[in-house]
Design an enzyme around this catalytic site. Sequence first.
Site, short mmCIF file in Angstrom:
data_model
loop_
_atom_site.label_atom_id
_atom_site.label_comp_id
_atom_site.label_asym_id
_atom_site.label_seq_id
_atom_site.Cartn_x
_atom_site.Cartn_y
_atom_site.Cartn_z
N GLU A 259 0.89 -1.18 0.00
CA GLU A 259 0.00 0.00 0.00
C GLU A 259 0.91 1.21 0.00
OE1 GLU A 259 -3.12 -0.18 -0.23
OE2 GLU A 259 -3.79 -2.06 0.67
N CYS A 294 -2.52 9.00 3.45
CA CYS A 294 -2.36 8.56 2.06
C CYS A 294 -3.56 8.96 1.21
CB CYS A 294 -2.16 7.05 2.03
SG CYS A 294 -3.38 6.17 2.97
#
Length: 510
Positions: A259, A294
């Site tokens: 990720e 993020c």
Amino acid sequence: MSAEAPAPPAPVPAAWRTARARIGANVPDLPCAPVDDPADPDTVVGEYALGSAADVDAAVRAAAAAFPAWAARSAAERAGLMLAAADRLDPLVATAAAVLVAEVGKVPAEAAVDAGGASGMLRRYAVLHETADEATVAQDGSVRTILRHRPVGPVAVIMPWNSPVYLAFGALAPALLTGCPVVVKPPEDAPLALTGMLHALADALPVGVVNVVPGRGPEAGQALAGHPQVRAVFFTGGIETGAQVARAAAATITQVMLELGGNDPALVLEDATVGPQLVRELVAGAFTGSGQICQNIKRIYVHRRRHDELVAGLTALVEQLPVGPASEPGVLIAPLTTDAGVRRAEQLVASARAAGARVVESGTVVGDLRRGRFVRPTIVTELPPDHPLVLVEQFCPVLPVIAVDDDEQAIAEANRTEFGLAASVWSDDVAHAEAVAARVEAGTVFVNVHRLGASIEAVPYGGVKRSGIGRNHSTWSLRACTEPHATVTWSDAASTLPGLARWPQPERAS
Ligand code: NDP
């Protein structure tokens, strides 16, 4: 202390001040390095053990030793133990949140969500135990196939500092449910709350099922990613580190789930009403976590006809955002966690100014900003669309807003970067927005919202292009910790596959 002196940061309780390794049942005494307070980096709030490659090796061996017995339990049994562990973690959540305020610098409301991820993730995955143990049986002529999902073995979990507890438990909970012991390498900038929670979890589960080795990324992290007995690596972090992790894992043919960063675009279409709701959503989407999430909005493309009213709305609201230490009541923009983050923000803003952009640094100062890693919330306009502030992941509260002529240009600009985590499209016409959303390259495209929590738990989480490999959440995570295992049975004693006739008959015993 005088009446005017600022309140000192809430001290981290003694039991949480040292992030120690946990290797099976052992808590070795290792050399330590300090952890500082982002609101006042001269203040040390704790320390973390400097785990070595040898400590990582011992931890992975402990996990490997625990694997057969943990995998042999049913998923329902493991879920029961995870639920009992969640009950034991609940009373620690408030303390862990306070520790996160001290080490990450994040505001209490966001720290509470992060810390609550510990018991929350254990519960979220425990309910999936039937799926984890699910076997499908198929009969095709004389062939019967049983397809099971077997745990891969020890799983490595390497996570960043921005939401350490939530992200680490989001990775380890599906691993535990499917039968995989874990070894966690906490981030060196925020090791305390996560390590405290992991020790409590380890106490609640059989020895060796949960192991933790704090330490530096290039040493402990790299050794963990490349350990030959690790069977899967769950990594969240930056692209370059992700590539290093993938290279280390490739050397031992180990699967990775990456990720990586995001540079999420928000596309405000011509038919969007630029009212208070839209402005507030965009500001919350961009500035939560001081821009260090993020999935923050990191660039806005707005139709030229809506540009000026949107910029006016954003600027007016951002001016009201309270900036200060997270310990001050009401603060929304807390300090950045790392010096590197501040340097990146300063360089990008200076470069935007040099490129002729209009830069409005604002916010409302609360408390003392002189010593901490503060970056004021900033709106940048009149910036070339290929400027680094637009194309890189800024990871700070500096938001570029770019005017576009039409949907085609908005989509082309949105798809221009190597990132593809999430995006959002804003319009009064949902069908129009969904048609545009379908053409945006991202793992998730929101319509008229862009915040964590907007997607339901069943939505796979992750990115396309260099935002990562694989998906997280729900059954997607379960499959990432398991391998398909097929049992194929010839179930008709009277027949056989063609081709046996060319083989000689065995002599019959007389
Ligand atoms: P890094 O990539 O620097 O670090 C992430 C983790 O990797 C840390 O635990 C770090 O340890 C460790 N690490 C560092 N070097 C190595 C190595 N050579 N081998 C193995 N592990 C290593 O990221 P940041 O901590 O700076 O986090 C910010 C980044 O994370 C941003 O790019 C952000 O977008 C991304 N991110 C992505 C999310 C997503 O879901 N896609 C969610 C949150 C963040 P140490 O701390 O000790 O250096």
